[in-house]
Design a protein around this motif. Structure first.
Motif, PDB file in Angstrom:
ATOM      1  N   GLN A 182      40.316  30.275  34.102  1.00 44.71           N
ATOM      2  CA  GLN A 182      39.537  31.208  33.038  1.00 44.71           C
ATOM      3  C   GLN A 182      40.175  32.657  33.173  1.00 44.71           C
ATOM      4  O   GLN A 182      39.656  33.406  32.347  1.00 44.71           O
ATOM      5  N   ALA A 183      41.168  32.929  34.098  1.00 45.43           N
ATOM      6  CA  ALA A 183      41.660  34.218  34.336  1.00 45.43           C
ATOM      7  C   ALA A 183      42.852  34.201  35.155  1.00 45.43           C
ATOM      8  O   ALA A 183      43.140  33.283  35.966  1.00 45.43           O
ATOM      9  N   PHE A 184      43.579  35.131  34.804  1.00 41.46           N
ATOM     10  CA  PHE A 184      44.903  35.415  35.718  1.00 41.46           C
ATOM     11  C   PHE A 184      44.383  36.978  36.364  1.00 41.46           C
ATOM     12  O   PHE A 184      44.417  37.729  35.739  1.00 41.46           O
ATOM     13  N   VAL A 185      45.004  36.662  37.671  1.00 43.78           N
ATOM     14  CA  VAL A 185      44.995  38.185  38.440  1.00 43.78           C
ATOM     15  C   VAL A 185      46.433  38.171  39.145  1.00 43.78           C
ATOM     16  O   VAL A 185      47.040  37.414  39.833  1.00 43.78           O
ATOM     17  N   CYS A 186      47.134  39.300  38.535  1.00 49.71           N
ATOM     18  CA  CYS A 186      48.555  39.306  39.031  1.00 49.71           C
ATOM     19  C   CYS A 186      48.631  40.278  40.175  1.00 49.71           C
ATOM     20  O   CYS A 186      48.445  41.606  39.704  1.00 49.71           O
ATOM     21  N   LEU A 187      49.073  39.935  41.374  1.00 45.88           N
ATOM     22  CA  LEU A 187      49.507  41.067  42.339  1.00 45.88           C
ATOM     23  C   LEU A 187      51.044  41.273  42.272  1.00 45.88           C
ATOM     24  O   LEU A 187      51.863  40.757  41.540  1.00 45.88           O
ATOM     25  N   PRO A 188      51.593  42.283  43.048  1.00 44.94           N
ATOM     26  CA  PRO A 188      52.663  42.428  42.989  1.00 44.94           C
ATOM     27  C   PRO A 188      53.761  41.314  43.171  1.00 44.94           C
ATOM     28  O   PRO A 188      53.553  40.474  44.094  1.00 44.94           O
ATOM     29  N   GLY A 189      54.704  40.973  42.238  1.00 45.86           N
ATOM     30  CA  GLY A 189      55.698  39.733  42.317  1.00 45.86           C
ATOM     31  C   GLY A 189      56.779  40.026  41.528  1.00 45.86           C
ATOM     32  O   GLY A 189      57.081  41.250  40.879  1.00 45.86           O
ATOM     33  N   GLY A 190      57.738  39.222  41.569  1.00 46.22           N
ATOM     34  CA  GLY A 190      58.858  39.172  40.892  1.00 46.22           C
ATOM     35  C   GLY A 190      59.079  38.424  39.637  1.00 46.22           C
ATOM     36  O   GLY A 190      58.384  38.485  38.706  1.00 46.22           O
TER      37      GLY A 190
END
Length: 256
Positions: free
Chosen positions: A167-175
């Motif tokens: 139901q949601a995306f949470v994006c932490l630091p990534g490539g």
């Protein structure tokens, strides 16, 4: 007379399942079941496009079957290269725990780094920790904190599972992988393929430059609208991120 000059009503014709074969160059002298049963033959056929379709179908069937009864869930994206002893790892671990505490299953790509951190946090908090892995040229495998896991051959099948059961995306630091998932989610929400689906960027130091570029360049050039920019929620606060996920779920629940 050449086949292309002949009366098409009198051309040789053969049925191969739903496929019609006409003209001599297209017609095989044997049937499909004969070729299957006569001998083992070469193994090249398992790498042909028709066989790949079956593999693709199998991945969707397996994914849908495994995840059909998944409770409400949020997907956490982030780098596989995040060190275990880094602040980003602890951030992912705390996020996973807080999402689990709010009643969400936590879905990740199942790998190491930030993905492992979020799975670990969810598992340690007593929540459901899900990993959707992908076959890569280098060995990776599902991290040990995944409670429910599946590996995919195809990115597009895996991406469908992320979106369908979250139901949601949470994006932490990534490539690149994180960016790929981030922008695919934004396109799906922008084009209303999915609704009530927040995309949270957790970490203003990392994501602020990207957000500013979208706001100051992409928006200014008219390539996106103000409404599109509102699809992104930029924050450093885990409570804020979880609240956004929670509120979006309740909004989604009201329409279903």
């Amino acid at each position: 007379m050449a086949d292309h000059d002949a009366d098409p009503r009198r051309l040789p014709e053969k049925q191969r399942g739903p496929v019609v074969l006409r003209r001599s160059r297209s017609i095989e002298p044997t049937t499909t079941d004969q070729r299957l049963l006569d001998s083992r033959g070469p193994a090249d056929w398992v790498h042909t496009d028709p066989w790949r379709v079956m593999r693709i179908q199998a991945e969707f069937v397996e994914g849908f079957g495994m995840l059909a009864e998944l409770p409400r869930a949020a997907t956490v994206f982030g780098s596989a290269r995040t060190p275990v002893d880094s602040p980003e790892y602890e951030l992912g671990r705390e996020l996973g725990a807080r999402l689990a505490g709010a009643g969400f299953a936590v879905i990740t790509g199942g790998g190491p780094g930030t993905m492992e951190a979020a799975n670990r946090g969810a598992s340690e908090a007593g929540g459901l920790s899900v990993g959707l892995g992908i076959e890569l040229p280098f060995e990776q495998g599902l991290n040990p904190w995944v409670d429910l896991g599946i590996n995919f051959r195809y990115f597009f099948a895996r991406k469908t599972m992320f979106v369908k059961y979250s139901q949601a995306f949470v994006c932490l630091p990534g490539g690149f992988g994180t960016l790929d998932e981030l922008f695919e989610a934004l396109v799906l929400v922008q084009t209303k393929k999915v609704t009530k689906f927040p995309v949270v960027l957790l970490g203003t130091d990392y994501w602020g430059g990207l957000y500013d570029w979208i706001a100051k360049t992409v928006l200014r050039e008219g390539k996106v609208s103000e409404r599109d920019l509102d699809l992104l929620h930029l924050t450093d606060d885990i409570d804020d991120a979880v609240d956004v996920v929670h509120e979006a779920y309740h909004a989604w629940e009201e329409t279903h």
